[in-house]
Scaffold this active site. Structure first.
Site, mmCIF file in Angstrom:
data_model
loop_
_atom_site.group_PDB
_atom_site.id
_atom_site.type_symbol
_atom_site.label_atom_id
_atom_site.label_comp_id
_atom_site.label_asym_id
_atom_site.label_seq_id
_atom_site.Cartn_x
_atom_site.Cartn_y
_atom_site.Cartn_z
ATOM 1 N N GLU B 73 -60.577 22.056 53.809
ATOM 2 C CA GLU B 73 -61.813 22.717 54.245
ATOM 3 C C GLU B 73 -61.971 22.652 55.756
ATOM 4 O O GLU B 73 -62.408 23.615 56.393
ATOM 5 C CB GLU B 73 -63.033 22.084 53.560
ATOM 6 C CG GLU B 73 -63.178 22.431 52.092
ATOM 7 C CD GLU B 73 -62.252 21.646 51.177
ATOM 8 O OE1 GLU B 73 -61.535 20.752 51.667
ATOM 9 O OE2 GLU B 73 -62.226 21.937 49.966
ATOM 10 N N HIS B 142 -69.494 17.527 41.854
ATOM 11 C CA HIS B 142 -69.389 18.982 41.661
ATOM 12 C C HIS B 142 -70.691 19.566 41.136
ATOM 13 O O HIS B 142 -70.688 20.627 40.523
ATOM 14 C CB HIS B 142 -68.268 19.336 40.678
ATOM 15 C CG HIS B 142 -66.889 19.029 41.174
ATOM 16 N ND1 HIS B 142 -66.390 17.759 41.236
ATOM 17 C CD2 HIS B 142 -65.907 19.844 41.653
ATOM 18 C CE1 HIS B 142 -65.156 17.796 41.720
ATOM 19 N NE2 HIS B 142 -64.842 19.047 41.984
#
Lengths: 76, 349
Positions: B73, B142
């Protein structure tokens, strides 16, 4: 009048699929070639287009369990 | 202004889209209009994005406008920042918001501040597409929304659409904006088959033409006189369901959908609470130091005389999201919790 049928070879085995959503309301006028319905088999998502133009009749609503080859709607 | 979010009658050629499909339509349209727009991130190319926002993009626009990246990322958000400074308009897929921890320096020290720190010499026309939220047993890393974490940082515009109509209009606004924008969509609203059947109230009639929804304009979905329910993303749907349940007990609830978190439409919220005198803010982010407290504070700062009863917050308890379904259900905001919160302040009158 033309059936909207799940192609018998859309997925490989005899697993059940599910109608995720119809992109038009029952009775809507749709155009040939536009995506009308989304299906899912396990995590794979698929779509079917209107085979012809006309008024959509939904036979298997969202959430319905479906199998390959099944007629899920028609265009009138 | 906006068309009604839900089509109620058949016969029109109105398409009823899921949010994923509506967002994608805006992405593809902007990419056709402007060759500077491109998508970058994990699984955006072949897969079309884990939440379906880039399906068909690589097919239509080719490899260099739908770039699959390694799992880094920091790397691909850094690439996007540089591209944006050089005049491109990147759309970055962060996938799960929880991954921000890996790349927060790129987001908030770099993307959010470069326009300011360069004295306006460098713009940052970059949009991040982000899936948020829990409720499907994906555990603590998540399932978060962390709206407050981003909203707290100056320099970022944040939208949280609750339905397909807003998802498309806000995506157009994000891509066309010259600042870092975050398009945050709750997974339970996006309408992907692998996350269960799409939420009916999140699907909406969506015009095929482009349209913009301005930043900072909340929507009043339902008018009421006894209590204001404020939600964003998925919690708007909890509020709407709660308003139905409350109506059955003779309580009239007004439902406000924030749509934009930054800028925040404090005016619409204040106007509603001035009328009802009661407020329940419903947020899936953690309770403390978050969106709920900010909204209540901004009402009290403006005029504490509007309160007929203490405001209430229905938010996520200050614990990591549990994996166990019963524990997660216990923690998640839902319509029943909203109803209980409303009844607790109606009784106090």
């Amino acid at each position: 009048m033309t059936d909207i049928r799940i192609p018998p070879d859309l997925w490989e085995d005899d697993r059940e699929g599910v109608i995720v959503s119809w992109l038009y309301l029952d009775g809507a006028i749709v155009e040939a070639g536009k995506v009308v319905v989304e299906l899912a088999v396990e995590k794979a998502q698929m779509e079917l287009v209107a085979p012809t133009s006309g008024r959509l009749v939904i036979l298997a609503a969202a959430d319905a369990i479906v199998t390959r080859g099944q007629v899920i709607g028609r265009i009138e | 202004m906006a068309a009604p979010p839900n089509a109620s009658s058949a016969g029109q050629s109105d398409r009823i889209l899921t949010m994923a499909r509506a967002g994608r339509e805006a992405v593809i349209s902007e990419m056709r209009k402007d060759s500077k727009v491109f998508v970058i991130g994990e699984d955006v190319g072949k897969l079309g994005g884990i939440f379906g926002t880039a399906v068909g993009v690589q097919e239509e626009f080719g490899f260099w406008r739908a770039i699959d990246t390694p799992i880094s990322e920091t790397g691909f958000i850094g690439i996007a920042c540089g591209a944006a400074m050089a005049g491109m308009r990147p759309l970055v897929e962060l996938a799960y918001v929880d991954f921000f921890g890996v790349c927060f320096n790129q987001i908030y020290n770099f993307a959010a501040k470069t326009h300011y720190m360069s004295g306006g010499q460098y713009k940052m026309p970059m949009t991040m597409m982000i899936g948020v939220g829990g409720g499907y047993n994906n555990a603590a890393q998540h399932s978060q929304t962390v709206y407050g974490t981003f909203a707290h940082m100056p320099g970022i515009r944040i939208v949280v659409p609750s339905n397909a109509y807003d998802a498309k209009g806000l995506m157009h606004s994000c891509i066309q904006d010259d600042n870092l924008t975050l398009w945050m969509v709750h997974k339970a609203t996006c309408g992907l088959g692998w996350l269960g059947a799409p939420l009916k109230t999140a699907m909406a009639a969506v015009p095929e033409t482009d349209y913009l929804i301005p930043f900072g304009e909340a929507r009043v979905w339902r008018e009421g006189t006894d209590v204001t329910l404020v939600g964003l993303g998925l919690t708007v749907h909890h509020c709407l369901q709660a308003a139905d349940l409350l109506a059955a007990s003779g309580i009239s609830a007004e439902v406000v959908d924030l749509r934009s978190l930054v800028p925040l439409d404090r005016e619409t919220i204040f106007r509603s609470v001035s009328k009802t005198g009661r407020l329940v803010v419903v947020d899936e982010d953690y309770l403390s130091f978050g969106v709920t407290g900010e909204i209540i504070a901004s009402i009290s700062e403006r005029d504490p005389r509007v309160w007929k009863a203490p405001p209430r917050r229905v938010a996520y308890p200050d614990v990591p999201v549990p994996f166990s379904r019963p524990l997660e259900d216990f923690c998640m905001p839902d319509a029943q919790k909203v109803v209980a919160a409303v009844k607790s302040i109606m009784v106090s009158q």
